[in-house]
Design a protein around this motif. Structure first.
Motif, PDB file in Angstrom:
ATOM      1  N   GLU A   1     -23.234 -58.196   2.737  1.00  0.00           N
ATOM      2  CA  GLU A   1     -23.153 -56.773   3.077  1.00  0.00           C
ATOM      3  C   GLU A   1     -21.699 -56.334   3.274  1.00  0.00           C
ATOM      4  O   GLU A   1     -20.810 -57.147   3.473  1.00  0.00           O
ATOM      5  N   SER A   2     -21.517 -55.037   3.257  1.00  0.00           N
ATOM      6  CA  SER A   2     -20.190 -54.453   3.473  1.00  0.00           C
ATOM      7  C   SER A   2     -19.802 -54.585   4.941  1.00  0.00           C
ATOM      8  O   SER A   2     -20.661 -54.571   5.837  1.00  0.00           O
ATOM      9  N   ASN A   3     -18.501 -54.715   5.200  1.00  0.00           N
ATOM     10  CA  ASN A   3     -18.019 -54.725   6.577  1.00  0.00           C
ATOM     11  C   ASN A   3     -17.346 -53.403   6.947  1.00  0.00           C
ATOM     12  O   ASN A   3     -16.634 -53.308   7.939  1.00  0.00           O
ATOM     13  N   ARG A   4     -17.574 -52.367   6.140  1.00  0.00           N
ATOM     14  CA  ARG A   4     -17.054 -51.038   6.441  1.00  0.00           C
ATOM     15  C   ARG A   4     -18.061 -50.275   7.302  1.00  0.00           C
ATOM     16  O   ARG A   4     -19.240 -50.197   6.967  1.00  0.00           O
ATOM     17  N   ALA A   5     -17.588 -49.689   8.382  1.00  0.00           N
ATOM     18  CA  ALA A   5     -18.474 -48.917   9.246  1.00  0.00           C
ATOM     19  C   ALA A   5     -19.108 -47.751   8.498  1.00  0.00           C
ATOM     20  O   ALA A   5     -20.256 -47.377   8.758  1.00  0.00           O
ATOM     21  N   SER A   6     -18.388 -47.198   7.534  1.00  0.00           N
ATOM     22  CA  SER A   6     -18.896 -46.047   6.780  1.00  0.00           C
ATOM     23  C   SER A   6     -20.079 -46.415   5.890  1.00  0.00           C
ATOM     24  O   SER A   6     -20.814 -45.523   5.440  1.00  0.00           O
ATOM     25  N   ASP A   7     -20.275 -47.706   5.625  1.00  0.00           N
ATOM     26  CA  ASP A   7     -21.387 -48.143   4.769  1.00  0.00           C
ATOM     27  C   ASP A   7     -22.633 -48.522   5.569  1.00  0.00           C
ATOM     28  O   ASP A   7     -23.660 -48.857   4.981  1.00  0.00           O
ATOM     29  N   LEU A   8     -22.545 -48.478   6.890  1.00  0.00           N
ATOM     30  CA  LEU A   8     -23.674 -48.872   7.726  1.00  0.00           C
ATOM     31  C   LEU A   8     -24.726 -47.776   7.797  1.00  0.00           C
ATOM     32  O   LEU A   8     -24.421 -46.588   7.662  1.00  0.00           O
ATOM     33  N   SER A   9     -25.965 -48.187   8.036  1.00  0.00           N
ATOM     34  CA  SER A   9     -27.024 -47.213   8.293  1.00  0.00           C
ATOM     35  C   SER A   9     -26.813 -46.623   9.688  1.00  0.00           C
ATOM     36  O   SER A   9     -26.018 -47.140  10.491  1.00  0.00           O
ATOM     37  N   ASN A  10     -27.512 -45.574  10.008  1.00  0.00           N
ATOM     38  CA  ASN A  10     -27.363 -44.951  11.327  1.00  0.00           C
ATOM     39  C   ASN A  10     -27.726 -45.918  12.449  1.00  0.00           C
ATOM     40  O   ASN A  10     -27.042 -45.984  13.472  1.00  0.00           O
ATOM     41  N   LEU A  11     -28.794 -46.694  12.247  1.00  0.00           N
ATOM     42  CA  LEU A  11     -29.206 -47.653  13.271  1.00  0.00           C
ATOM     43  C   LEU A  11     -28.173 -48.764  13.432  1.00  0.00           C
ATOM     44  O   LEU A  11     -27.881 -49.201  14.555  1.00  0.00           O
ATOM     45  N   GLU A  12     -27.603 -49.237  12.310  1.00  0.00           N
ATOM     46  CA  GLU A  12     -26.587 -50.288  12.377  1.00  0.00           C
ATOM     47  C   GLU A  12     -25.312 -49.775  13.040  1.00  0.00           C
ATOM     48  O   GLU A  12     -24.695 -50.475  13.852  1.00  0.00           O
ATOM     49  N   LEU A  13     -24.927 -48.547  12.716  1.00  0.00           N
ATOM     50  CA  LEU A  13     -23.733 -47.965  13.310  1.00  0.00           C
ATOM     51  C   LEU A  13     -23.929 -47.764  14.816  1.00  0.00           C
ATOM     52  O   LEU A  13     -23.006 -48.004  15.610  1.00  0.00           O
ATOM     53  N   LYS A  14     -25.114 -47.349  15.203  1.00  0.00           N
ATOM     54  CA  LYS A  14     -25.425 -47.178  16.630  1.00  0.00           C
ATOM     55  C   LYS A  14     -25.329 -48.513  17.363  1.00  0.00           C
ATOM     56  O   LYS A  14     -24.762 -48.593  18.465  1.00  0.00           O
ATOM     57  N   ALA A  15     -25.857 -49.568  16.752  1.00  0.00           N
ATOM     58  CA  ALA A  15     -25.784 -50.891  17.368  1.00  0.00           C
ATOM     59  C   ALA A  15     -24.340 -51.355  17.500  1.00  0.00           C
ATOM     60  O   ALA A  15     -23.949 -51.941  18.525  1.00  0.00           O
ATOM     61  N   LEU A  16     -23.525 -51.093  16.492  1.00  0.00           N
ATOM     62  CA  LEU A  16     -22.114 -51.481  16.534  1.00  0.00           C
ATOM     63  C   LEU A  16     -21.396 -50.767  17.671  1.00  0.00           C
ATOM     64  O   LEU A  16     -20.625 -51.384  18.427  1.00  0.00           O
ATOM     65  N   GLU A  17     -21.642 -49.473  17.813  1.00  0.00           N
ATOM     66  CA  GLU A  17     -20.985 -48.706  18.884  1.00  0.00           C
ATOM     67  C   GLU A  17     -21.429 -49.192  20.259  1.00  0.00           C
ATOM     68  O   GLU A  17     -20.617 -49.286  21.187  1.00  0.00           O
ATOM     69  N   GLU A  18     -22.713 -49.522  20.399  1.00  0.00           N
ATOM     70  CA  GLU A  18     -23.203 -50.032  21.675  1.00  0.00           C
ATOM     71  C   GLU A  18     -22.571 -51.385  21.999  1.00  0.00           C
ATOM     72  O   GLU A  18     -22.204 -51.647  23.155  1.00  0.00           O
ATOM     73  N   LEU A  19     -22.439 -52.231  20.992  1.00  0.00           N
ATOM     74  CA  LEU A  19     -21.819 -53.531  21.221  1.00  0.00           C
ATOM     75  C   LEU A  19     -20.352 -53.384  21.584  1.00  0.00           C
ATOM     76  O   LEU A  19     -19.840 -54.111  22.452  1.00  0.00           O
ATOM     77  N   LYS A  20     -19.666 -52.452  20.966  1.00  0.00           N
ATOM     78  CA  LYS A  20     -18.254 -52.228  21.276  1.00  0.00           C
ATOM     79  C   LYS A  20     -18.077 -51.789  22.727  1.00  0.00           C
ATOM     80  O   LYS A  20     -17.117 -52.188  23.403  1.00  0.00           O
ATOM     81  N   LEU A  21     -19.013 -50.987  23.226  1.00  0.00           N
ATOM     82  CA  LEU A  21     -18.945 -50.574  24.626  1.00  0.00           C
ATOM     83  C   LEU A  21     -19.114 -51.774  25.552  1.00  0.00           C
ATOM     84  O   LEU A  21     -18.396 -51.915  26.555  1.00  0.00           O
ATOM     85  N   LEU A  22     -20.070 -52.646  25.217  1.00  0.00           N
ATOM     86  CA  LEU A  22     -20.278 -53.845  26.030  1.00  0.00           C
ATOM     87  C   LEU A  22     -19.061 -54.765  25.999  1.00  0.00           C
ATOM     88  O   LEU A  22     -18.667 -55.335  27.022  1.00  0.00           O
ATOM     89  N   VAL A  23     -18.462 -54.919  24.818  1.00  0.00           N
ATOM     90  CA  VAL A  23     -17.289 -55.784  24.678  1.00  0.00           C
ATOM     91  C   VAL A  23     -16.105 -55.210  25.445  1.00  0.00           C
ATOM     92  O   VAL A  23     -15.390 -55.937  26.151  1.00  0.00           O
ATOM     93  N   SER A  24     -15.897 -53.907  25.324  1.00  0.00           N
ATOM     94  CA  SER A  24     -14.795 -53.264  26.036  1.00  0.00           C
ATOM     95  C   SER A  24     -14.957 -53.425  27.544  1.00  0.00           C
ATOM     96  O   SER A  24     -13.988 -53.729  28.261  1.00  0.00           O
ATOM     97  N   ASP A  25     -16.194 -53.261  28.017  1.00  0.00           N
ATOM     98  CA  ASP A  25     -16.457 -53.421  29.446  1.00  0.00           C
ATOM     99  C   ASP A  25     -16.219 -54.865  29.879  1.00  0.00           C
ATOM    100  O   ASP A  25     -15.654 -55.126  30.950  1.00  0.00           O
ATOM    101  N   ALA A  26     -16.633 -55.815  29.026  1.00  0.00           N
ATOM    102  CA  ALA A  26     -16.438 -57.232  29.357  1.00  0.00           C
ATOM    103  C   ALA A  26     -14.959 -57.581  29.422  1.00  0.00           C
ATOM    104  O   ALA A  26     -14.525 -58.363  30.284  1.00  0.00           O
ATOM    105  N   ILE A  27     -14.168 -57.014  28.521  1.00  0.00           N
ATOM    106  CA  ILE A  27     -12.727 -57.279  28.527  1.00  0.00           C
ATOM    107  C   ILE A  27     -12.106 -56.713  29.801  1.00  0.00           C
ATOM    108  O   ILE A  27     -11.287 -57.369  30.460  1.00  0.00           O
TER     109      ILE A  27
END
Length: 400
Positions: free
Chosen positions: A12-38
């Protein structure tokens, strides 16, 4: 019979622009968790009380600082895809990986001198047709009893080899491109020719341990895993020892090839000029034995039907020097070369007399010829066998 493939996998592509809406939502949620963990110091081993002194630069994996630039997306997508875009499971996997990296002291391992590299066992060579760097794992080297004992005879030696293998992997990953659209996976080849059998307990234990580490801490870094020279017993070993540790997604990347179809299988994914000569290709290390060609010089593939003759014509329209190299995988053919002038008053020049090429002959034939008149060079390959043969060749025109 060895199966060719256990599934079909499309990277699969690693470009955020190629993700489905559900995949993009999951990526954004994970980024929030990672940022909080850092911010809480969960990825650095620091206590929450010292979180204010922790920077994003300190939380990194595979040489990529997390939450600093777009490369973070490519890293996090690997964990998401390994867990079917389940955010909590992906975050747990990433957090466990960061803890393992700290416990295993991976960053220090990169700088550690583990002695002479076992280059014949694991090495990088060329790229596949999609641009992935290719890693070769040659398990047959362990048939050498001294090497086997040096590598696996006790727990300390097994751990040292495991650390070297992780070090090699980490250094290889740092040559990947995690930018959007970049190539951030590898093409893995495992050569099982003369590989020690499953009765070798030490190798079996180390293999299981390595697989567990890779499965847990290095998700989605392999685009394709090709096993070549697969013996009959390996499929039983694979089903009992290896398969239970792998996800279905991982297994869908696997391709298996028996001893008689190594080159044919590799050429599906890698151009012949990128494949080492030991595996049926044309590529050798840069040295005096191959000064005219490199992996950047494309080769042509031709199929020679049973009991037929194939002639390669190199048209020459000026005074020059023609250099070429040619091979037929497994040989068992006749080969000759001649120059045929265009002028009716000219005469045919025998460059190489017809000779029978056997499997024990040199894998690649190379030559050069100085041309002083218009004409053509003919490279003639005669296949007298009832088997289809694969001809590889390439040539260059050099000024006189």
């Amino acid at each position: 019979k060895v199966p060719i493939s256990l599934g079909s996998f499309k990277e699969e592509s690693n470009r955020a622009s190629d993700l489905s809406n559900l995949e993009l939502k999951a990526l954004e949620e994970l980024k929030l968790l990672v940022s909080d963990a850092i911010n809480k110091g969960l990825f650095s081993g620091a206590s929450p009380s010292s979180a204010a002194s922790i920077s994003h630069q300190e939380a990194s994996i595979w040489g990529v600082p997390l939450m600093k630039d777009d490369r973070t997306d490519a890293v996090l997508l690997k964990f998401l895809r390994a867990r079917d875009f389940k955010v909590d499971e992906s975050f747990a996997m990433l957090r466990n990986t960061m803890k393992w990296r700290s416990d295993f002291n991976v960053d220090e391992l990169l700088r550690e001198d583990l002695g002479q590299d076992p280059e014949k066992i694991v090495f990088m060579h060329g790229r596949d047709k999609d641009g992935h760097p290719v890693c070769y794992n040659v398990y047959g080297e362990f048939q050498n009893k001294d090497l086997y004992a040096k590598t696996f005879s006790d727990e300390e030696k097994r751990m040292r080899f495991l650390r070297w293998r992780i070090q090699f992997l980490e250094r290889s990953i740092r040559n990947l491109d995690f930018n959007p659209g970049g190539i951030n996976t590898m093409f893995q080849i495992s050569d099982l020719k003369n590989s020690p059998g499953p009765s070798q307990k030490e190798l079996r234990v180390t293999t299981r341990q390595a697989l567990q580490i890779l499965q847990d801490n290095y998700p989605e870094l392999v685009a394709k895993q090709v096993f070549i020279n697969v013996p009959w017993w390996y499929m039983v070993f694979y089903a009992m020892i290896i398969s239970p540790f792998l996800t279905q997604r991982t297994k869908s990347k696997f391709v298996f090839s028996g001893p008689t179809s190594t080159a044919k299988t590799l050429f599906k994914y890698i151009s012949p000029e990128q494949v080492p000569t030991m595996y049926g290709g044309l590529s050798v290390d840069l040295c005096e034995c191959n000064p005219d060609f490199s992996m950047d010089d494309p080769a042509t593939e031709l199929a020679i039907k049973p009991s037929t003759k194939q002639t390669v014509e190199i048209i020459v329209n000026e005074k020059c020097t023609i250099v070429w190299e040619l091979r037929v995988v497994g040989w068992e053919v006749g080969y000759s070369a001649e120059f045929l002038p265009e002028s009716e008053r000219g005469y045919t020049v025998i460059i190489e007399k017809a000779r029978r090429m056997s499997p024990s002959d040199e894998p690649v034939v190379s030559n050069r010829f100085v041309v002083n008149e218009v004409g053509k060079i003919l490279l003639i390959v005669n296949n007298p066998t009832p088997k289809r043969k694969q001809l590889l060749y390439r040539f260059k025109v050099l000024p006189i």
